[in-house]
Structure formats: C-alpha cells, structure tokens
Motif scaffolding. Structure first.
Motif, short mmCIF file in Angstrom:
data_model
loop_
_atom_site.label_atom_id
_atom_site.label_comp_id
_atom_site.label_asym_id
_atom_site.label_seq_id
_atom_site.Cartn_x
_atom_site.Cartn_y
_atom_site.Cartn_z
N ASN A 174 68.41 85.47 3.70
CA ASN A 174 68.68 86.89 3.85
C ASN A 174 68.37 87.30 5.28
O ASN A 174 67.35 86.91 5.83
CB ASN A 174 67.83 87.70 2.86
N SER A 212 76.06 76.59 -2.99
CA SER A 212 75.26 77.77 -3.35
C SER A 212 73.76 77.59 -3.13
O SER A 212 73.03 78.59 -3.06
CB SER A 212 75.52 78.15 -4.81
N ASN A 270 70.60 79.68 -4.89
CA ASN A 270 71.01 81.07 -5.15
C ASN A 270 71.80 81.22 -6.43
O ASN A 270 72.54 80.33 -6.83
CB ASN A 270 71.85 81.58 -3.98
N ILE A 314 75.51 85.35 -3.91
CA ILE A 314 75.69 85.17 -2.47
C ILE A 314 76.23 86.48 -1.91
O ILE A 314 77.11 87.11 -2.50
CB ILE A 314 76.72 84.05 -2.17
N ALA A 372 71.85 84.49 1.50
CA ALA A 372 71.15 84.70 0.24
C ALA A 372 70.86 86.19 0.08
O ALA A 372 70.75 86.92 1.06
CB ALA A 372 69.84 83.91 0.24
#
Length: 150
Positions: free
Chosen positions: A25, A64, A67, A70, A134
């Motif tokens: 993130n 992915s 996670n 997404i 993320a």
C-alpha cells in the motif's frame, strides 16, 4: 488516413503480457509501469462483460501474493478512454471488469496468477501508466475483540 499503421506493442496478445508487480500500500503511482495502446489490436475471448464491442487492448500479468483484493491506478497520458478486465488466465474466466474509471479495487484469491487487460477505443489509443498495490491495512479496531471503548 493513408500511411503505414504503427506496429502493435509487445504485449498486444495475451500470450505475451507485461509483468506487473503488486506493491505494498502506497506503492502507486510512483511504482507505475508505462504502457501504450497505440497500434494495439482487439484481443481474444472472453469479451469483457461490461464494455461495448470494437475495442483494442494490451495485456499484463500479475501474482496476487497474500492479497485478497488489489487496488489499481491508471494515469492517462495521451490515451483518452480506458477500461480494465481481470481474468484468471488467457481465455479464462472474467474476475472483474470496469470501464471509464482510473482507480479502484477488485477481489483476488491469494497466491494466484492473473491476467489484466487494458482496453480502449481505436480513437482513444495512446499512452498511460498502470500500477497495482495491496489495499491499506485494516484499522486497529477492525475486529470486535479490539473495539475501542467509548
């Protein structure tokens, strides 16, 4: 117009996607990958459920990781129309489809490879950047056991 059309980009087909990294993130937009739809052609099935016919596309792949969702971010350069479709593989099932939005999130299964397709109109072809990250972590009081007293 007369003249030689531009060659298609290297990721014009699902069989040759450009790999994207799903960053932590805050990774977007700084970790974005440059792309272009100039010279792109229409791709293979399945056709996106949320879009009109006659679009051109380029293809990306990603894993992915851990996670279950997404976040994506597309920043327009010279491209004037955009949409994305996420598939569970080339010619596979559609996981997500959204048009005319530059950012959002979609569900994924952890530890799974995916194909992401960027679509546009022939007249809207151009450059862009795309980034995957993320989702933000949940707040500390996300669960009942960690509720904040009033």
């Amino acid at each position: 117009q007369c003249g030689t059309p531009p060659p298609p980009p290297g990721n014009n087909d699902c069989s040759s996607p450009v790999g994207l990294t799903v960053g932590a993130n805050g990774y977007c937009p700084g970790g974005a990958t440059a792309g272009t739809t100039v010279g792109a052609t229409g791709g293979a099935a399945p056709y996106p459920s949320c879009l009109v016919a006659g679009l051109t596309d380029v293809w990306y792949s990603f894993l992915s990781g851990s996670n279950t969702s997404i976040q994506f971010n597309i920043v327009m350069g010279t491209m004037t129309a955009r949409a994305i479709q996420v598939l569970d593989g080339c010619g596979g099932s559609e996981v997500y489809c959204l048009g005319d939005v530059s950012s959002g999130s979609f569900p994924v299964t952890a530890g799974t490879p995916y194909i992401l397709r960027v679509l546009t109109t022939v007249a809207g072809a151009g450059t862009f950047t795309i980034c995957l990250q993320a989702p933000p972590p949940p707040p500390p009081n996300d669960l009942c056991a960690s509720a904040i007293p009033r």
